[in-house]
Structure formats: C-alpha cells, structure tokens
Design a protein around this motif. Structure first.
Motif, PDB file in Angstrom:
ATOM      1  N   GLY A 119       1.102  -1.018  -0.103  1.00  0.00           N
ATOM      2  CA  GLY A 119      -0.123   0.177   0.039  1.00  0.00           C
ATOM      3  C   GLY A 119       1.011   1.156  -0.100  1.00  0.00           C
ATOM      4  N   ARG A 120       0.295   2.902   0.519  1.00  0.00           N
ATOM      5  CA  ARG A 120       1.518   3.497   0.781  1.00  0.00           C
ATOM      6  C   ARG A 120       2.518   3.192   1.633  1.00  0.00           C
ATOM      7  NH1 ARG A 120      -1.143   7.595  -1.792  1.00  0.00           N
ATOM      8  NH2 ARG A 120      -0.657   9.451  -0.849  1.00  0.00           N
ATOM      9  N   LEU A 121       3.706   3.442   1.564  1.00  0.00           N
ATOM     10  CA  LEU A 121       4.309   4.026   2.499  1.00  0.00           C
ATOM     11  C   LEU A 121       5.047   5.227   3.026  1.00  0.00           C
ATOM     12  CD1 LEU A 121       7.286   1.872  -0.012  1.00  0.00           C
ATOM     13  CD2 LEU A 121       5.675   0.651   2.059  1.00  0.00           C
ATOM     14  N   PRO A 122       5.412   5.161   4.237  1.00  0.00           N
ATOM     15  CA  PRO A 122       5.554   5.815   5.256  1.00  0.00           C
ATOM     16  C   PRO A 122       6.510   7.631   3.794  1.00  0.00           C
ATOM     17  CG  PRO A 122       6.109   4.294   6.259  1.00  0.00           C
ATOM     18  CD  PRO A 122       6.182   3.346   4.849  1.00  0.00           C
ATOM     19  N   LYS A 123       5.862   8.586   4.442  1.00  0.00           N
ATOM     20  CA  LYS A 123       6.443   9.336   3.191  1.00  0.00           C
ATOM     21  C   LYS A 123       7.647  10.432   4.380  1.00  0.00           C
ATOM     22  CE  LYS A 123       2.107  10.620   0.229  1.00  0.00           C
ATOM     23  NZ  LYS A 123       2.086   9.588   0.863  1.00  0.00           N
ATOM     24  N   MET A 124       8.211  11.326   3.628  1.00  0.00           N
ATOM     25  CA  MET A 124       9.747  11.506   3.849  1.00  0.00           C
ATOM     26  C   MET A 124       9.302  13.258   3.534  1.00  0.00           C
ATOM     27  SD  MET A 124      13.588  10.339   4.130  1.00  0.00           S
ATOM     28  CE  MET A 124      13.788   9.621   5.060  1.00  0.00           C
ATOM     29  N   THR A 125       9.896  14.127   4.667  1.00  0.00           N
ATOM     30  CA  THR A 125       9.438  15.235   4.183  1.00  0.00           C
ATOM     31  C   THR A 125      11.164  15.982   4.059  1.00  0.00           C
ATOM     32  OG1 THR A 125       7.943  15.638   5.134  1.00  0.00           O
ATOM     33  CG2 THR A 125       9.051  17.165   4.838  1.00  0.00           C
ATOM     34  N   VAL A 126      11.530  16.549   3.143  1.00  0.00           N
ATOM     35  CA  VAL A 126      12.616  16.841   3.190  1.00  0.00           C
ATOM     36  C   VAL A 126      12.445  18.371   3.141  1.00  0.00           C
ATOM     37  CG1 VAL A 126      15.038  17.228   2.210  1.00  0.00           C
ATOM     38  CG2 VAL A 126      13.597  15.024   1.946  1.00  0.00           C
ATOM     39  N   ILE A 127      13.969  19.015   4.192  1.00  0.00           N
ATOM     40  CA  ILE A 127      13.928  20.718   3.907  1.00  0.00           C
ATOM     41  C   ILE A 127      15.080  21.409   4.444  1.00  0.00           C
ATOM     42  CG2 ILE A 127      13.208  20.972   6.196  1.00  0.00           C
ATOM     43  CD1 ILE A 127      12.304  23.622   5.999  1.00  0.00           C
ATOM     44  N   GLY A 128      15.764  22.221   3.789  1.00  0.00           N
ATOM     45  CA  GLY A 128      17.132  22.748   2.976  1.00  0.00           C
ATOM     46  C   GLY A 128      17.453  24.415   4.272  1.00  0.00           C
ATOM     47  N   PHE A 129      18.289  24.147   4.776  1.00  0.00           N
ATOM     48  CA  PHE A 129      18.733  25.640   4.956  1.00  0.00           C
ATOM     49  C   PHE A 129      20.375  25.989   4.987  1.00  0.00           C
ATOM     50  CE2 PHE A 129      15.483  23.060   8.326  1.00  0.00           C
ATOM     51  CZ  PHE A 129      14.911  23.908   8.499  1.00  0.00           C
ATOM     52  N   GLY A 130      20.131  26.803   5.142  1.00  0.00           N
ATOM     53  CA  GLY A 130      21.315  27.598   4.822  1.00  0.00           C
ATOM     54  C   GLY A 130      21.501  29.106   4.796  1.00  0.00           C
ATOM     55  N   ASP A 131      22.651  29.619   5.418  1.00  0.00           N
ATOM     56  CA  ASP A 131      23.125  30.875   5.257  1.00  0.00           C
ATOM     57  C   ASP A 131      24.304  31.639   4.885  1.00  0.00           C
ATOM     58  OD1 ASP A 131      24.807  32.078   7.878  1.00  0.00           O
ATOM     59  OD2 ASP A 131      24.082  30.074   8.019  1.00  0.00           O
ATOM     60  N   MET A 132      24.112  32.580   4.266  1.00  0.00           N
ATOM     61  CA  MET A 132      25.654  33.460   4.411  1.00  0.00           C
ATOM     62  C   MET A 132      25.899  34.760   4.208  1.00  0.00           C
ATOM     63  SD  MET A 132      25.076  33.288   0.248  1.00  0.00           S
ATOM     64  CE  MET A 132      25.416  31.117   0.388  1.00  0.00           C
ATOM     65  N   GLY A 133      26.950  35.677   4.392  1.00  0.00           N
ATOM     66  CA  GLY A 133      27.025  37.055   5.154  1.00  0.00           C
ATOM     67  C   GLY A 133      28.376  37.908   4.598  1.00  0.00           C
TER      68      GLY A 133
END
Length: 462
Positions: free
Chosen positions: A115-129
């Motif tokens: 059936g429907r398998l567990p879903k994975m959420t991906v989010i990215g972070f970054g900074d520079m200055g």
C-alpha cells in the motif's frame, strides 16, 4: 366449409375435424392479440438496461471527481506535513493504506501487495553573509558561507518517527587558520518511539538536553531571531569567523539513548523530564564520540522543565550532566592537562514565548577536575536574549553574552576568557523563506582588546 359438414347420423364433428379446428385456432393466435405481451416485456427490459447504463456512467463520473479531489487533498496534506508538524502528519496517516502481507494463491506466484509507504519530508536550510570587526590594533572584514543543510523527517506510524539532519561546512584547518576546507557532518540521526505522553524513547545522535536553546534551535539559522548562536551553546565544531572563538564549551551533541515525557500536575501546570545515557565527550572538544566510546564510562544527563498553567508560554528548567573526559596525548592535549577530566555541568534556564514577545535566559556552570594533577577549575557562561515582533516582517532583538572561562584551558586548550558581549540587531523577513539580519555587537574584554562587529546575514530555507 369443413366445420359446417355434418354426418348423416346427428350433425357432430368428426375427430379429425376437431383436430383441424384446434390447429387453425393456434395458427390464428397472433391475430388475436397474444403477441403484444412479449413485445412489451422486451421494451421494459431495454428501458431498465439503459437506466442502469446511465447510473453507471454517473457513478463513474462521481468517482473520477472524488479521486481528483482526494489527490488534491493529499498534495495539501503532504505540504502541511512539512510545515505544521505532527498534527498534519496524523491527517496524512489517516488517509494512507497499511502495507498488505504477502499473499500466496494456489497456482499463482507469490506476490507482495504494497500500500502507501511512509512519506519523508525534506527541508533545506542555509545562510551566508558579510561582516566587519575592529579592534584597537587591527581589523577584519569579509564574506562567509554558513552551513548548508538538509533535514529529513518521517512519521512512520502513530508512534514511530525518524529524523536525519546533515550539513556542509567550511572550516579552518586546525594548524593552518588561513586555509579552509569543506566538511560534511551528520548532525542528528534519531529514531523515536512514543509509548505515551509520559514515556518516549529516542535513540541515535541527538542535541543534548541542555537548557532551552540547544533543543529548540538546530543547524538552520533561519529559525533563530539573531544572526549567530549564543557563545556558550556554540556547537563543538563551529565556524571561525570574526573572532567568535569557536565552540566546545558544552557537549551540544551526544550519541546514545534518551527517555523523556510530560505529565500534567492537576491545574498547576506540566512537568517534563529527560534522562539520557550517551558515549560522552571525546578527548578533544572538537570531536564527538559517534561510533565509539573511548573510555569505559557513559555520560549521564538529566533535565526537569516546568510549564506553569498561570503563565502561558513560560517554562523554567534545571539540568545536570556528568561525564569522564578521556586522557589525551600530545600534541593535541593542552600543556596543563595531565589526566582524565571529571566534568560536571549544572544548568538553569527560563524561556517565555507569548504573542509577539520572545525572552530566553540560560546559565551554565562547568566544573572540571583534572585527576592527573588534581586541579579543579570552573567555567561560567550564559546569555539573555529578548526579541519582539514589531510588525509582520520586522523583529528587533537584543542579546547579552557572558563568558568567564578558566577550565577550558584543560580541555579546549583555549585561552582564559572574561568578557561581556552586547548584540543589537533586527530581523527582516523579506520573503516567507528568506530573512535578512543586521547586527551590531560590542565585546568588552577584561583580558585582551575590546571588539566592535557589524554583520549582515541572509538565512533561508528551501
């Protein structure tokens, strides 16, 4: 006519005449109206078939509309699962089908219905200055690139969840401070099982339950009000820029097992606890005991947090961390270090988040005892931070950092410090995924030179 003939004896019909008369009646039946019944029945059946066909067509159209609507809802749920946390993921789970077991039918090959398998959420972070720092005798200015990271989360079922956080860093070489090198870090990797509100088991590499900041803010500066982390809770390996002196004062990461939970105390409030066992500190402050434990003792960490019902958004907590830091040999060990260090860290914190107001205060006492020379020293560090959401996009903030380090000479090898740093800045949320931060800071150093720093930072999520 045959029917009119009579015999000579009485006028009765002969037997063959009766038979012939019956045959003529049968043959003439269609003209008598008996053919109307089969024709009407056929029309009725045809009408019923056409009605069923129309109903089936309507049902198919309705199912297609429902399937399209369900797909739209699933897309919205998947988007909410990455932003709204457990509540959205619970909705997602209620719409999913559980995997089916292996089915074997006689005469058919074995197959796995998934059936429907567990879903994975991906989010990215970054900074520079960009930053400028000025001392009395010299100065420094330049651009910098902060950590660029990815966070993976998956709510496997109602009780089991998985989290993975990685990032890429630019660091200065230990013995060549002007030569940077790229480095990949596995910052967090946890598998958590929630038995109840009172008991949750977390395994893996975690952010140690020290104070509030280290648990609430991880490796994405976009989530923080200020440009940089408070100095006392800097990570073990942190960016060396604008003389921020690096981290390692606290074991911000640990690898092990952690029990946690929350219990309501009638109408008084909620009490939370954390109890953890981990590999403890590495012989060097810059490294984390990820896949081994150098000595035969584990580190113990405990924390209690109380959230009173009378004050919404307030929490106060205390903690205690105990460890044995293994002995290190030259050339990595500071000259004054001779043996195993017994480390005790006591902490207290308070945090208040309500409406537009943010207040955080933390204090740490780091007690070191070098068993090789029987020397006892202490480090003190802490901070107070205040921020206020002035408008929808602008959030000014102030922070006071306090550092009084002595014992760090035995572990980190850094010089003694006694300074106060004042930060004043503003966060401007230009876009829903991007924030610009402008900050001025002044460090009053009682041992060396004072420093003025100005920085501009862009932090983002993707």
């Amino acid at each position: 006519m045959l029917l009119a003939r009579h015999d000579e004896g009485g006028g009765c019909l002969k037997p063959w005449g009766l038979w012939l008369a019956g045959l003529m009646i049968v043959l003439s039946a269609p003209t008598l109206g008996f053919s109307d019944a089969p024709s009407g029945e056929l029309d009725t059946v045809k009408s019923q078939v056409e009605s069923l066909q129309r109903e089936n067509k309507n049902l198919r159209e309705q199912m297609e509309r429902q399937a399209a609507l369900t797909e739209q809802l699933m897309q919205k749920v998947e988007a909410l699962a990455g932003r709204e946390g457990p509540a959205a993921r619970e909705i997602d789970e209620s719409l999913e089908e559980a995997p089916q077991p292996i089915v074997k039918r006689e005469g058919e090959p074995m197959e796995l219905k998934i059936g429907r398998l567990p879903k994975m959420t991906v989010i990215g972070f970054g900074d520079m200055g960009f930053g400028i720092q000025r001392f009395k005798s010299l100065g420094e200015q330049g651009f910098y690139i902060g950590a660029q990271g990815l966070t993976f989360t998956s709510q496997i079922n109602d009780r089991l969840s998985f989290l993975l956080e990685t990032d890429f860093h630019l660091h200065a070489q230990p013995f060549e401070p002007f030569d940077d090198f790229e480095h990949f870090h596995l910052q967090r990797a946890t598998l958590a099982y929630t038995f109840s509100d009172l008991l949750k088991l977390t395994l893996g590499k975690i952010h140690t339950a020290l104070g509030y900041y280290n648990q609430a803010y991880h490796h994405g500066t976009y989530l923080e009000s200020a440009t940089f982390r408070p100095e006392i809770v800097e990570f073990e390996v942190s960016d060396i820029f604008l003389d921020r002196r690096g981290g390692g004062h606290l074991p911000t990461h640990t690898v092990g097992a952690e029990l946690s939970g929350t219990r309501g105390l009638l109408e008084v409030g909620d009490m939370s606890y954390v109890l953890g066992l981990s590999n403890g500190r590495s012989p060097s402050a810059a490294f984390i005991e990820t896949n081994r434990n150098t000595n035969d003792t584990l580190a113990l960490n405990t924390q209690l947090v109380f959230k009173p019902a009378l004050v919404d958004g307030l929490q106060v907590g205390v903690g205690y961390y105990l460890d044995q830091i293994p002995q290190q040999v030259e050339p990595f060990s500071p000259p004054t270090r001779r043996g195993i260090i017994q480390e005790q860290i006591s902490s207290a914190h308070a945090a208040y988040f309500y409406d537009k107001t943010e207040l955080i205060a933390e204090l740490y006492r780091i007690h070191h005892r070098d068993k090789g020379v029987d020397a006892v020293t202490e480090d003190w560090g802490g901070f107070f931070q205040a921020a206020y959401q002035l408008t929808e996009k602008f959030r000014p903030y102030f922070r006071f950092d306090y550092m009084d380090t002595d014992a760090s000479r035995y572990f980190t090898g850094s010089r003694q410090r006694k300074d106060n740093t004042y930060h004043l800045g503003v966060r401007w949320d230009v876009l829903p995924w991007n924030a610009l931060k402008f900050e001025y800071s002044y460090r009053a150093d009682q041992i060396t030179e004072d420093a003025h720093t100005m920085s501009m930072n862009t932090s983002y999520t993707f």
